[in-house]
Every structure is written in structure tokens, then in C-alpha cells.
Design a protein around this motif. Structure first.
Motif, PDB file in Angstrom:
ATOM      1  N   THR A   1     -11.873 -18.498  -1.968  1.00 44.41           N
ATOM      2  CA  THR A   1     -12.785 -17.390  -2.286  1.00 44.41           C
ATOM      3  C   THR A   1     -12.222 -16.019  -1.894  1.00 44.41           C
ATOM      4  O   THR A   1     -12.871 -14.997  -2.123  1.00 44.41           O
ATOM      5  N   THR A   2     -11.037 -16.007  -1.322  1.00 44.12           N
ATOM      6  CA  THR A   2     -10.441 -14.734  -0.891  1.00 44.12           C
ATOM      7  C   THR A   2     -10.160 -13.850  -2.099  1.00 44.12           C
ATOM      8  O   THR A   2      -9.584 -14.298  -3.112  1.00 44.12           O
ATOM      9  N   GLN A   3     -10.529 -12.575  -2.008  1.00 44.00           N
ATOM     10  CA  GLN A   3     -10.302 -11.605  -3.072  1.00 44.00           C
ATOM     11  C   GLN A   3      -9.123 -10.676  -2.753  1.00 44.00           C
ATOM     12  O   GLN A   3      -8.304 -10.375  -3.600  1.00 44.00           O
ATOM     13  N   ARG A   4      -9.112 -10.203  -1.502  1.00 44.64           N
ATOM     14  CA  ARG A   4      -8.054  -9.271  -1.104  1.00 44.64           C
ATOM     15  C   ARG A   4      -7.347  -9.820   0.134  1.00 44.64           C
ATOM     16  O   ARG A   4      -7.972 -10.436   0.990  1.00 44.64           O
ATOM     17  N   VAL A   5      -6.045  -9.544   0.194  1.00 43.15           N
ATOM     18  CA  VAL A   5      -5.232 -10.041   1.310  1.00 43.15           C
ATOM     19  C   VAL A   5      -4.630  -8.864   2.062  1.00 43.15           C
ATOM     20  O   VAL A   5      -4.103  -7.922   1.446  1.00 43.15           O
ATOM     21  N   CYS A   6      -4.742  -8.920   3.342  1.00 45.40           N
ATOM     22  CA  CYS A   6      -4.033  -7.967   4.211  1.00 45.40           C
ATOM     23  C   CYS A   6      -2.777  -8.676   4.717  1.00 45.40           C
ATOM     24  O   CYS A   6      -2.868  -9.654   5.476  1.00 45.40           O
ATOM     25  N   GLN A   7      -1.623  -8.182   4.246  1.00 44.04           N
ATOM     26  CA  GLN A   7      -0.350  -8.788   4.663  1.00 44.04           C
ATOM     27  C   GLN A   7       0.295  -7.907   5.731  1.00 44.04           C
ATOM     28  O   GLN A   7       0.599  -6.743   5.487  1.00 44.04           O
ATOM     29  N   LEU A   8       0.486  -8.490   6.884  1.00 43.96           N
ATOM     30  CA  LEU A   8       1.078  -7.788   8.021  1.00 43.96           C
ATOM     31  C   LEU A   8       2.452  -8.376   8.288  1.00 43.96           C
ATOM     32  O   LEU A   8       2.597  -9.604   8.412  1.00 43.96           O
ATOM     33  N   THR A   9       3.472  -7.520   8.394  1.00 41.17           N
ATOM     34  CA  THR A   9       4.843  -7.990   8.611  1.00 41.17           C
ATOM     35  C   THR A   9       5.397  -7.385   9.889  1.00 41.17           C
ATOM     36  O   THR A   9       5.381  -6.152  10.053  1.00 41.17           O
TER      37      THR A   9
ATOM     38  N   ALA B   1       4.318  -3.553   9.382  1.00 44.24           N
ATOM     39  CA  ALA B   1       4.080  -3.014   8.044  1.00 44.24           C
ATOM     40  C   ALA B   1       2.784  -3.616   7.513  1.00 44.24           C
ATOM     41  O   ALA B   1       2.509  -4.812   7.712  1.00 44.24           O
ATOM     42  N   VAL B   2       1.970  -2.810   6.853  1.00 46.78           N
ATOM     43  CA  VAL B   2       0.654  -3.247   6.368  1.00 46.78           C
ATOM     44  C   VAL B   2       0.608  -3.079   4.851  1.00 46.78           C
ATOM     45  O   VAL B   2       0.942  -2.018   4.320  1.00 46.78           O
ATOM     46  N   GLN B   3       0.168  -4.123   4.150  1.00 48.61           N
ATOM     47  CA  GLN B   3      -0.033  -4.055   2.698  1.00 48.61           C
ATOM     48  C   GLN B   3      -1.347  -4.736   2.342  1.00 48.61           C
ATOM     49  O   GLN B   3      -1.620  -5.845   2.821  1.00 48.61           O
ATOM     50  N   LEU B   4      -2.154  -4.090   1.506  1.00 48.27           N
ATOM     51  CA  LEU B   4      -3.342  -4.706   0.936  1.00 48.27           C
ATOM     52  C   LEU B   4      -2.974  -5.155  -0.469  1.00 48.27           C
ATOM     53  O   LEU B   4      -2.659  -4.336  -1.337  1.00 48.27           O
TER      54      LEU B   4
END
Length: 444
Positions: free
Chosen positions: A431-439, A338-341
Motif C-alpha cells: 500500500t506504500t505510495q511514496r518512498v523516502c530513500q536515505l543513503t 542523502a535524501v530522495q522522495l
């Protein structure tokens, strides 16, 4: 003879008085006696004959003879003709084996199409003794020593109570007719050699052989029943199913008596040979890592025992993404992601099945594939690089778990050993702005 015949049928629950029985009739003496007995007890029946095409006009004459007998009895007649030699060559098996397979496949078809209760063959006590002796010379388990089953998979043998001499006596008393197979006197086949040369010696040594032998067979069948019960009990005790895998715990295996025999019986349905079982038994007291292959399965010696699993080809897939999909990424037959930004979370998950990566450090194409020997990455928190193979060894993963491990690459760099460890270069930083969360939705 009719009384003994009916008593044997009833004692063994072969078929009921109104069941329609299909008789396998070759035209030989044994099958003609069976046909007459079935007729005498008033059983509804039909006749089936296979022309194997092995003896030219003689085979055709056998078929005509059996058809005429069916007409005389006034019962349905089924005939098929097969090219047994061609089938044997095509399948790479003996003519006898091809004939058996063709015969029983056709019987099953007739049972299904005509709603017969069962098919009856004319095997008798001499056939059982010959089979036992053949199996003994070839090497067999206890099942091979009780010969031919009385009732198995809708195939019944109602003459197993009688010897060949008894059938001949009944045949002569009732003035029956039959067709003699010209190959019967020959010693070409192993069964014929046993029939002509071994059985006469045994009957000379023990004139009461046909009285004592059935009791021996009954005891062997009873012993096999007890053995199967114990094998099933101990299998349940030592095995732990886990998905498609089964763990045979080494501590419990080593506590059992007659372990090689037990393993051989348990693993026979999976195609493992006796010499492999001996090697497995020895492996239990040696270092882990050995594997044993059958045509359909494999066994791996792991730290806690023997792992049995279906034989699969090494994973071979490669998924390339040029953008993040809106739905889960499915790696068919292996796992899904599963992918979430999302915005940077307050707490980063510690579950190895979830990877939170700096989305702006990931570059397309994103590739998902099985790990390969030589793959390197920089594990989270380390300065240097590490081989993926070393990571998997450090995690003490089994061979099958290592084989199912995959990696996710950003360009040419591994960003995540999926379900195991992320790469330090793609971690979340202040400094991270966006995270790609992979489950990982399905654990590897």
C-alpha cells in the motif's frame, strides 16, 4: 685543540665554514672555551645569552660579562631576560625544565629571525656521562643511554669530543676568563651530586674513562639505529592502517619476540605507559573488550587485535528536521545522508547503507542522534522489539564502530539504525505510495 674541534665539526657535518652560527653562551668556562675555539677557526658567529633571573645581581653580572665578550669579539649579541620561577609555577614544572623550554624556544626564534644555520651549545663528554647516569637511574630506553645528541633540530654540540679536564687545560693555556655559577659547588641538584660524587669514583675505577666512554656511546648510538630499523620493519608487518585507526594484528603480534618491549617503543609517542603495555600484552590471550587510555589515544582489544585510534569525546549531536531538505544532511565530523522522495521502486536495495522507508508513515520532527543505552526498535521481519545494543553485539561490531552508530527517529520511534537495520513499522508495503530513500554517504 683547534684541530680536534674542527675535525669533530667536519666529521659530524655540524656546519659549514661560511655558516653563521649562534653560540649559546652562559659565561661559564665551557661556553667561553667554545666561543674562543669558534673564533680561532674563523667561523662567523653571534652570541646569545639568557638571563634566567634566578641569582639576582649575579645573573645580571653574568649578562654584562657575556655582552662585553661579544663586543670584544666584535660579533652580534642577543640578550633576553625571563622570569623562570613564575613560568615554572604557571606550567607546573621544575625550574630546570622551565629554563630549558624558555631557552630553546628563544633560540628557535633567533634562528628564524636572523637566518642563523644552527645554535651551538657547550655540552661536553662529562655532560654526556652525567646525562646517561641520570637517565639510567630514572629508567630509560636505549636512546637515554647514549646521552646528548651531537646534532638535532638545528642544535649542535661541537664540544662533545672533549672532557671537562681538556677544556680546563685549554682555558688555562689561553688565559681565558669566565663567570662561575655560585650554585655549581652545591649538591642541591641531582646532576651536581653525580658530578661531585659519582664521576670521580668512575674515573678512579677506570683512569682511561674518557677514552673508552666515547666508544661506548658510539656503539650505543649504532645499536639504537639498528633497533629503530627493526622496530620500523616489524611495525609495517603487524599494522594495518584504516582511516584514523590502526589495527595491530594479534596473530602477528604474538609471533614476535620481545613483544612488550616492541609495543612499548611503538606506543610511546602516543602517550602509553609501560604498565599499560604489559596489560595489553596479557590482554592478547584473554577475552576481547578491554580498552587502554592515554592522554591522546586509546587502544581497544578487538577480536582480530589491538585497535589504536585518537581519543575522541563520545558523539554528542542532535539534528531535528521539520521538513526534508533539498541537499544532503550533514552531521559534521561524523557522516552525511542523502535524501530522495521517490515512487515505490521495483527492487528494494539490500545495501544496509540505503534505507527505503514508507514516507507517509514518517512523521516530523525527524531526529538524528547517536544511539543510547536503552534504545529499542523493531528490526525488519521481527514481531518483537530489540535493544539497539543487542543488534550491535549480534553484528559483532567493534567498540569504536558501536560508539559511532547513530539512529534516525520518526517522532519518538526509531525508524532506522543508520547503516545497520530499518524498523519493521516503516517498511515498504503493497500500500506504500511514496518512498523516502536515505543513503549513508560516509560509512560509520
Amino acid at each position: 685543540m683547534e684541530r680536534d674541534f674542527l675535525g669533530f665539526i667536519n666529521d659530524n657535518h655540524l656546519f659549514g665554514p661560511t655558516d653563521r652560527v649562534l653560540l649559546a653562551v652562559s659565561g661559564g668556562l665551557d661556553s667561553m672555551v667554545m666561543t674562543e675555539l669558534v673564533h680561532r677557526i674563523g667561523q662567523p658567529f653571534a652570541i646569545a645569552h639568557v638571563n634566567f633571573g634566578l641569582r639576582g645581581e649575579e645573573s645580571n653580572a653574568d649578562a654584562r660579562f657575556v655582552q662585553n665578550k661579544a663586543e670584544q669579539y666584535g660579533v652580534p649579541f642577543h640578550l633576553t631576560q625571563v622570569d623562570t620561577k613564575a613560568v615554572a609555577e604557571e606550567r607546573g614544572i621544575s625550574i630546570q625544565m622551565a629554563a630549558r623550554e624558555l631557552r630553546y624556544a628563544w633560540f628557535r626564534q633567533l634562528l628564524s629571525e636572523n637566518n642563523y644555520a644552527c645554535v651551538a651549545t657547550a655540552h661536553h663528554l662529562n655532560d654526556v656521562l652525567e646525562t646517561v647516569l641520570l637517565n639510567f637511574t630514572r629508567g630509560t630506553g636505549i636512546a637515554g643511554l647514549h646521552g646528548i645528541a651531537v646534532n638535532q633540530n638545528q642544535v649542535v654540540r661541537p664540544l662533545l669530543f672533549a672532557s671537562r679536564d681538556q677544556l680546563v687545560a685549554y682555558y688555562e693555556a689561553n688565559k681565558l676568563t669566565h663567570r662561575e655559577d655560585s650554585s655549581n659547588p652545591e649538591d642541591k641538584y641531582a646532576r651536581n651530586r653525580i658530578r661531585h660524587h659519582v664521576v670521580p669514583v668512575l674515573t678512579e675505577l677506570n683512569p682511561a674513562l674518557w677514552q673508552t666512554f666515547p666508544r661506548t656511546v658510539d656503539r650505543l648510538r649504532a645499536a639504537e639505529t639498528l633497533l629503530r630499523t627493526e622496530l620500523e620493519r616489524s611495525w609495517q608487518e603487524i599494522s594495518e592502517p584504516w582511516g584514523e585507526q590502526t589495527l595491530l594484528r594479534s596473530d602477528k603480534l604474538l609471533s614476535l619476540s620481545e613483544l612488550p618491549f616492541r609495543l612499548s617503543e611503538w606506543l610511546k609517542p602516543f602517550g602509553f605507559m609501560v604498565d599499560q603495555v604489559e596489560q595489553m600484552t596479557n590482554a592478547l590471550t584473554q577475552s576481547v573488550g578491554q580498552q587502554f587510555l592515554s592522554p591522546t589515544h586509546r587502544i581497544i582489544h578487538e577480536r582480530n587485535g589491538l585497535v589504536l585510534e585518537p581519543l575522541r569525546l563520545a558523539p554528542d549531536y542532535e539534528i531535528r528536521l521539520t521538513d526534508w531538505p533539498s541537499a544532503a544532511i550533514n552531521v559534521t565530523g561524523h557522516f552525511a545522508l542523502a535524501v530522495q522522495l521517490i515512487d515505490k521502486p521495483d527492487n528494494i536495495p539490500t545495501n544496509p547503507a540505503v534505507a527505503c522507508l514508507d514516507a507517509d508513515k514518517l512523521t516530523f520532527p525527524i531526529t538524528i542522534r547517536p544511539w543510547r543505552q536503552g534504545d529499542r526498535f523493531r528490526p525488519l521481519g521481527l514481531n518483537g522489539h530489540k535493544l539497539v545494543s543487542d543488534l550491535l553485539n549480534d553484528l559483532k561490531l567493534s567498540r569504536s564502530e558501536r560508539e559511532r552508530t547513530a539512529v534516525l527517529l520518526s517522532g519518538d520511534s526509531i525508524a532506522w539504525v543508520i547503516g545497520r537495520r530499518i524498523d519493521h513499522r516503516f517498511r515498504i508495503t503493497p500500500t506504500t505510495q511514496r518512498v523516502c530513500q536515505l543513503t549513508l554517504l560516509n560509512r560509520l
